[in-house]
Motif scaffolding. Structure first.
Motif, short mmCIF file in Angstrom:
data_model
loop_
_atom_site.label_atom_id
_atom_site.label_comp_id
_atom_site.label_asym_id
_atom_site.label_seq_id
_atom_site.Cartn_x
_atom_site.Cartn_y
_atom_site.Cartn_z
N ILE A 76 0.87 -1.18 0.00
CA ILE A 76 0.00 0.00 0.00
C ILE A 76 0.91 1.22 0.00
CG2 ILE A 76 -2.00 1.10 1.05
CD1 ILE A 76 -2.42 -1.87 0.46
N ALA A 77 0.80 2.06 -1.05
CA ALA A 77 1.73 3.17 -1.23
C ALA A 77 0.99 4.49 -1.34
CB ALA A 77 2.58 2.95 -2.48
N CYS A 78 1.66 5.55 -0.88
CA CYS A 78 1.12 6.91 -1.03
C CYS A 78 2.23 7.82 -1.53
CB CYS A 78 0.55 7.42 0.28
SG CYS A 78 1.80 7.77 1.56
N VAL A 120 -2.63 5.08 -2.99
CA VAL A 120 -3.59 6.04 -2.43
C VAL A 120 -3.58 7.31 -3.29
CG1 VAL A 120 -4.09 7.48 -0.42
CG2 VAL A 120 -3.24 5.14 -0.10
N PRO A 121 -4.75 7.81 -3.70
CA PRO A 121 -4.78 9.03 -4.51
C PRO A 121 -4.60 10.28 -3.67
CG PRO A 121 -7.00 8.29 -4.10
CD PRO A 121 -6.10 7.25 -3.48
N GLY A 122 -4.20 11.36 -4.33
CA GLY A 122 -4.15 12.67 -3.69
C GLY A 122 -5.51 13.36 -3.77
N LEU A 123 -5.53 14.61 -3.33
CA LEU A 123 -6.76 15.41 -3.33
C LEU A 123 -6.61 16.58 -4.29
CD1 LEU A 123 -7.63 15.56 0.48
CD2 LEU A 123 -8.23 13.79 -1.20
N ARG A 124 -7.74 17.02 -4.82
CA ARG A 124 -7.76 18.16 -5.73
C ARG A 124 -8.81 19.17 -5.28
NH1 ARG A 124 -9.92 16.55 -11.54
NH2 ARG A 124 -10.34 18.79 -11.65
N MET A 132 -2.80 18.02 -3.69
CA MET A 132 -1.87 17.47 -2.71
C MET A 132 -1.72 15.98 -2.95
SD MET A 132 -3.82 17.00 0.99
CE MET A 132 -4.25 18.70 1.29
N ARG A 133 -0.52 15.46 -2.68
CA ARG A 133 -0.25 14.02 -2.72
C ARG A 133 0.66 13.67 -1.54
NH1 ARG A 133 -2.04 10.86 -6.80
NH2 ARG A 133 -2.35 11.86 -8.83
N GLY A 134 0.21 12.74 -0.74
CA GLY A 134 0.97 12.30 0.42
C GLY A 134 0.44 12.91 1.71
N GLU A 135 0.15 14.21 1.68
CA GLU A 135 -0.35 14.87 2.89
C GLU A 135 -1.73 14.34 3.28
OE1 GLU A 135 2.43 17.73 0.78
OE2 GLU A 135 0.64 16.58 0.18
N GLU A 136 -2.53 13.92 2.28
CA GLU A 136 -3.85 13.38 2.61
C GLU A 136 -3.75 12.14 3.51
OE1 GLU A 136 -2.19 10.78 0.07
OE2 GLU A 136 -2.46 12.89 -0.53
N THR A 137 -2.68 11.36 3.33
CA THR A 137 -2.50 10.16 4.14
C THR A 137 -2.13 10.54 5.57
OG1 THR A 137 -1.77 8.99 2.16
CG2 THR A 137 -1.31 7.94 4.27
N GLN A 138 -1.34 11.60 5.74
CA GLN A 138 -1.03 12.09 7.08
C GLN A 138 -2.29 12.63 7.76
OE1 GLN A 138 2.42 14.76 6.15
NE2 GLN A 138 3.39 13.58 7.77
#
Length: 316
Positions: A76-78, A120-124, A132-138
């Protein structure tokens, strides 16, 4: 390339899944048994250094020792691994939305039969345009620990994110290139001559610059050049110049946000940079709390795995 691995407390047979945070310049991975970390590793094989067909070899080089023949291990990757230039493009999800949901996690194609990959996708945000990409997982990891969180989440970094979070959703967000501007100015502009290479810091200079930027944000460009003049005419010390540069940029960022910060502010990120943002926010009249972001990505990826497993098990 630099690779780092922790000693393995258990063998590969105990690995249930692998969590991956794949950024622009670095790759981090954890072998997992449920929510327990068995081993962790990192390399400099970030997205920027890889071609599309280089991602799977880079991952296998780092985590191949965790895999077993005849067993498929979920990965599972982000992060930037899901960008247009990444391994598997995971289309952005439009806000307002939960920061992470199984319905939008993308199953990738891998050639090694020992792994199955999800990204995992980012947000728009369409207006004003932002991504954003990566910060959504945090943020998802933050909500695991604090599901009733309501307010503004700041994730300081090269491109600092400010997200309005309520009822388990990211409602809107803004990105500021403050970290990148600092790097460009300190490394490539005329100001570099007065900034030196010292890691010393002068906190009063930082705080005074934040106050200056909050009171007169339109004067940023002039304030930056004054750093050069102060060095030439009054021998401003390098540690004071570096602190003032940071204070002017972060203060200008807060000046742009002052009327848009909604509720309490939570800072998520590396302790040093978060402390600078906290000091600036106090000057601006806020009482932020700091949350160490080291484990939040892993908490978010664990949530993604649980959601994926539930989705797989759900009857058709």
């Amino acid at each position: 390339m630099t690779e780092r691995q922790d000693p393995a407390p258990t063998g590969s047979a105990n690995v249930e899944w692998i969590a991956v945070d794949w950024g622009t310049t670095h790759l981090r991975a954890w072998s997992m048994q449920g929510n327990q970390v068995l081993r962790q590793a990192a390399s400099d094989d970030g997205m920027a250094s890889l071609s599309r067909d280089g991602f799977e070899p880079a991952l296998l080089k780092l985590v191949g020792g965790w895999l077993s023949a005849g067993k498929v291990t979920p990965v599972i990757a982000c992060g930037m691994v899901g960008s247009r230039q990444g391994w598997i493009e995971a289309p952005y999800v439009a806000v307002p939305c939960p920061p992470l949901s199984a319905a939008h996690v993308v199953r990738g194609v891998s050639h090694d039969p020992r792994i199955a990959v999800w990204v995992v996708p980012g947000l728009r945000q369409d207006a004003p345009a932002d991504v954003m990409r990566g910060e959504e997982t945090q943020i998802a990891g933050l909500l695991v620990a604090d599901p009733d969180l309501s307010g503004t989440v700041c994730l300081p970094g090269t491109h600092t994110k400010w997200a309005n979070v309520r009822a388990g959703k990211v409602l809107e967000f803004s990105t500021f290139m403050t970290g990148e501007l600092y790097a460009l100015i300190s490394g490539h502009s005329v100001l570099r001559h007065g900034l030196g290479t010292t890691s010393d810091w002068h906190q009063p200079s930082f705080e005074a610059a934040v106050e200056e930027a909050l009171q007169a944000p339109a004067g940023l460009a002039a304030g930056l050049f004054r750093l050069r003049a102060e060095g030439l005419l009054h021998a401003m010390a390098a540690e004071a110049a570096r602190a003032r540069l940071s204070g002017l940029l972060i203060g200008n960022e807060l000046a742009a946000l002052r009327s848009r910060l909604d509720g309490p502010v939570t800072l998520v990120g590396a302790p040093g940079l978060s402390a600078l943002y906290a000091a600036a926010l106090v000057i601006a009249g806020y009482e932020p709390r700091i949350v160490d972001g080291a484990n939040l990505t892993l908490a978010g990826l664990s949530l993604a795995r649980e959601s994926i497993l539930e989705d797989i098990r759900r009857p058709a």
